[in-house]
Each structure stands twice: as C-alpha cells, then as structure tokens.
Write an enzyme that holds these catalytic residues in place. Structure first.
Site, PDB file in Angstrom:
ATOM      1  N   ALA A   1      -2.980   1.164  -2.765  1.00  0.00           N
ATOM      2  CA  ALA A   1      -2.019   0.375  -1.831  1.00  0.00           C
ATOM      3  C   ALA A   1      -0.920   1.288  -1.408  1.00  0.00           C
ATOM      4  O   ALA A   1      -0.844   1.795  -0.283  1.00  0.00           O
ATOM      5  CB  ALA A   1      -1.276  -0.708  -2.441  1.00  0.00           C
ATOM      6  N   ARG A   2       0.231   1.698  -2.217  1.00  0.00           N
ATOM      7  CA  ARG A   2       1.115   2.602  -1.874  1.00  0.00           C
ATOM      8  C   ARG A   2       1.666   3.101  -3.296  1.00  0.00           C
ATOM      9  O   ARG A   2       1.898   2.573  -4.061  1.00  0.00           O
ATOM     10  CB  ARG A   2       2.213   1.793  -1.176  1.00  0.00           C
ATOM     11  CG  ARG A   2       2.320   1.703   0.343  1.00  0.00           C
ATOM     12  CD  ARG A   2       2.427   3.192   0.933  1.00  0.00           C
ATOM     13  NE  ARG A   2       2.338   2.918   2.397  1.00  0.00           N
ATOM     14  CZ  ARG A   2       1.279   2.839   3.126  1.00  0.00           C
ATOM     15  NH1 ARG A   2       0.033   2.801   2.558  1.00  0.00           N
ATOM     16  NH2 ARG A   2       1.220   2.580   4.351  1.00  0.00           N
TER      17      ARG A   2
ATOM     18  N   ILE B   1      -7.325  -6.820   3.081  1.00  0.00           N
ATOM     19  CA  ILE B   1      -7.929  -5.885   2.475  1.00  0.00           C
ATOM     20  C   ILE B   1      -8.491  -6.365   1.075  1.00  0.00           C
ATOM     21  O   ILE B   1      -9.417  -6.107   0.634  1.00  0.00           O
ATOM     22  CB  ILE B   1      -7.262  -4.430   2.286  1.00  0.00           C
ATOM     23  CG1 ILE B   1      -6.909  -3.907   3.743  1.00  0.00           C
ATOM     24  CG2 ILE B   1      -7.918  -3.429   1.538  1.00  0.00           C
ATOM     25  CD1 ILE B   1      -6.208  -2.817   3.719  1.00  0.00           C
TER      26      ILE B   1
ATOM     27  N   GLU C   1       4.474  10.981  -2.806  1.00  0.00           N
ATOM     28  CA  GLU C   1       3.290  11.798  -2.269  1.00  0.00           C
ATOM     29  C   GLU C   1       3.884  12.836  -0.998  1.00  0.00           C
ATOM     30  O   GLU C   1       4.693  12.461  -0.280  1.00  0.00           O
ATOM     31  CB  GLU C   1       1.903  10.849  -1.972  1.00  0.00           C
ATOM     32  CG  GLU C   1       2.056   9.980  -1.019  1.00  0.00           C
ATOM     33  CD  GLU C   1       1.230   9.099  -0.741  1.00  0.00           C
ATOM     34  OE1 GLU C   1       0.594   8.646  -1.691  1.00  0.00           O
ATOM     35  OE2 GLU C   1       0.478   9.058   0.429  1.00  0.00           O
TER      36      GLU C   1
ATOM     37  N   HIS D   1      -4.869   9.979  -0.677  1.00  0.00           N
ATOM     38  CA  HIS D   1      -4.396   9.014   0.584  1.00  0.00           C
ATOM     39  C   HIS D   1      -5.481   9.026   1.374  1.00  0.00           C
ATOM     40  O   HIS D   1      -5.207   9.094   2.654  1.00  0.00           O
ATOM     41  CB  HIS D   1      -3.163   9.191   1.024  1.00  0.00           C
ATOM     42  CG  HIS D   1      -2.576   8.011   1.652  1.00  0.00           C
ATOM     43  ND1 HIS D   1      -1.036   7.789   1.481  1.00  0.00           N
ATOM     44  CD2 HIS D   1      -3.191   6.937   2.153  1.00  0.00           C
ATOM     45  CE1 HIS D   1      -0.692   6.425   2.089  1.00  0.00           C
ATOM     46  NE2 HIS D   1      -2.067   6.014   2.548  1.00  0.00           N
ATOM     47  N   ILE D   2      -6.676   8.798   0.900  1.00  0.00           N
ATOM     48  CA  ILE D   2      -7.966   8.628   2.062  1.00  0.00           C
ATOM     49  C   ILE D   2      -8.745   7.505   2.326  1.00  0.00           C
ATOM     50  O   ILE D   2      -9.826   7.436   2.717  1.00  0.00           O
ATOM     51  CB  ILE D   2      -8.950  10.049   1.847  1.00  0.00           C
ATOM     52  CG1 ILE D   2      -9.611   9.817   0.180  1.00  0.00           C
ATOM     53  CG2 ILE D   2      -8.431  11.336   2.006  1.00  0.00           C
ATOM     54  CD1 ILE D   2     -10.445  10.607  -0.087  1.00  0.00           C
TER      55      ILE D   2
END
Ligand code: GLV
Length: 329
Positions: free
Chosen positions: A234-235, A154, A264, A282-283
């Site tokens: 990322a996270r 990515i 989240e 988170h999309i």
C-alpha cells in the site's frame, strides 16, 4: 500554448503526446528538490507528478497552476485541502493498475511465506551442500486464511485470486463492501483485531492518510500468529517499520514482504539486517503494459483537465471534481 512540467522521467512517446497540446518542460533526470520543483512550477499551467509533494506553499508559488496529474492511484503526496482552497484540480490513475498490483501482492506474499528471497541469497552465497528436511520451512498458503486490510479495487482483485488457493478470506475496511461483492469474493468482514488474530497472511492494500498512519505497529504485530506473514503493497507509513523490524528479529511473526517504506527510497536500516523480510523497491504496478497505461491515463487527465483534446474539461479521474470550472484562487 499552455505550459506544463513533467516532473519525472516517463515514456518518451507520452511526452510526444503532451507536446501536441503543451509547451513541455520535462525533468528527465533525478527527482527535483522541493526548491527546484517550486521554481520549475512558477510559470506552469499544469504538472504531471509521480509522488512529488504538492502542498499550499507549492501552489502559492505557482499562481497559474490549475491541474496536477499524479501518475499513481495513491495521492497522499497532494494536500487536497490546499488544492481545494486554491481551486486546483488533482487527478490520479485508478483501475488500470488493479490486476498488476494484485498479482504483485501475491508474488510478494508467496515469496514471503515460502522464503524465496532468503533461500535464494543463501544459495548464491554458496551455502547449499545437501538437501535437508528442514531447509527453509515456511508457512502454507493453500487452504490458509487470507486477511486483507483495505478492500478497495486492488484489495478485491487480490481477494478474488484467493479462490484458486482454497483460502478463507477475511477483511477489514473503513466500511463493509456491498453484499454482492462479499458473496463473490466469499469474504467475511471482521474487526481489525480479529483479522490480525486469525489471518495466516495479512496483506495491506489501504490508502495512506493521517488516519491509516501506523495501522500496524507493535501492538498490532503482537496480536498476529507467530507463523503469520505481513505484506505491505500500500504505502510506507501504514506500517511502523521500526516496530516491524523488532517483531521480525524476535520472530514475533514469521516473515514480511514490503514494497513500500517509511521515508522511501530510504529503508530503515534495521529491516536490512533481518533475513525474514522480502524487500522490493515500490514496483507493485511495474509491468510494461500497466506503467504505460498509467502514464497515458495521467496524460489524458492533464490534457482534458487543462481544456484540451477530445475530453476537454472532462478529465477521466478528477479527485476533487468540484473545482472544475472555478477560477484559480
Ligand atoms: C503506486 O504506489 C500508486 O499509488 O499507484
């Protein structure tokens, strides 16, 4: 017929595909509590998850479970040591989301740099009375320096797009990528400190692990330019959200774009009070085609992992292929 749990709502036609091979228990409702997940997995041979935590206790409570297929490329919700100890196969959905996620990284970075969300809220609130030379001045993107932390698939897709914006690309990664990829991306490997000092726009695209926890905290934010932006696709947990909220409030950096959060779907309340942050739920991979591709790939992995279908025994994306063919322990 083997039994599976689909732990989350998902495209109904993917459920129909799975029903050709399995007896499907589908949780088409709210996220299952850990207790409910344990109970529903007790008699299952396989599971399709999307971020649901699966560790040693869950595997112990599900003695028949042999394959858990995560509908995501990231699989930090799996305790892979526990999977290996129990000979349970984990699978994920890489590649199919590279381009959509890279597109979204740009969308968030651009919105952050050019204050799209902040100015839109202001307009909707009825504050716009006149054009002004100094309204919502942002940070240039064209011709600036892009700093990518995490140069996997990515990260590379994201960096490739920087050519059209005439950007200098610097990156940091656990290890340098192959010279031909560096050449194609015109990307220069630098230390994390160098990247933070030099980049106008820092984008995080690295996997979450104990090692990457709080890759960006107060000390790292202090190295960044006051005009710089930070984007996290990322996270949650890779950024110290509390430290970021302070840096944004104090204008230590110009702005941030966050698609992922610590804990989240809860969001640190301090982030909700600062205007210079764009927040999305988170999309990054959420296009119709990409989410369908992820769901179908997750189904392919589960079907093949449990020894069914045309690729029986050869799932496309095993995380721990060494356990394939071994008896569950
Ligand atoms: C989404 O966050 C993914 O890991 O695919």
């Amino acid at each position: 017929m083997q039994k599976i749990l689909v732990a989350r709502p998902i495209f109904p036609d993917v459920i129909e595909r799975l029903e050709q091979y399995f007896e499907v228990d589908w949780n088409n409702g709210d996220v299952l509590s850990n207790d409910a997940l344990l109970k529903r997995l007790a008699d299952k041979d396989g599971a399709l998850t999307a971020g649901d935590p699966i560790g040693a206790a869950t595997l112990a409570a599900a003695p028949r479970l042999r394959v858990v297929s995560n509908m995501a490329v990231g699989y930090n919700n799996f305790d892979m040591a526990a999977f290996n100890a129990a000979n349970v196969l984990g699978t994920n959905t890489p590649d199919v989301l590279n381009e959509a996620t890279a597109d979204f990284g740009w969308a968030l970075m651009m919105a952050t740099a050019r204050r799209v969300a902040e100015s839109e809220h202001w307009l909707r609130a009825g504050h716009w009375k006149k054009w002004a030379y100094d309204s919502f001045l942002g940070t240039d993107v064209y011709g600036s320096t892009l700093g990518v932390i995490g140069m996997g698939r990515i990260g590379q897709a994201l960096a490739r797009r920087a050519r059209g914006f005439n950007m200098q690309v610097i990156y940091h990664n656990r290890s340098r990528v192959a010279p031909h990829i560096e050449a194609e991306l015109n990307a220069q490997y630098v230390s994390k400190e160098d990247l933070l000092k030099r980049a106008d726009h820092v984008v995080l695209v690295l996997p979450y692990s104990a090692h990457s926890h709080h890759t960006i905290g107060a000390a790292e934010l202090a190295l960044m330019k006051p005009t710089a932006t930070l984007t996290n696709i990322a996270r949650g947990g890779i950024v110290d959200d509390a430290a970021l909220a302070v840096a944004l409030r104090d204008k230590r950096i110009a702005a941030a774009g966050l698609d992922v959060f610590e804990g989240e779907p809860s969001v640190n309340p301090a982030l909700l009070t600062v205007p210079n942050v764009v927040l999305t739920p988170h999309i990054a991979s959420a296009t119709e085609t990409t989410r369908r591709a992820m769901a179908n790939l997750a189904a392919d992995n589960l079907i093949a992992g449990l020894g069914e279908g045309p690729r029986a025994g050869r799932p496309p994306n095993p995380i721990n292929p060494d356990v394939i063919g071994k008896a569950r322990s």
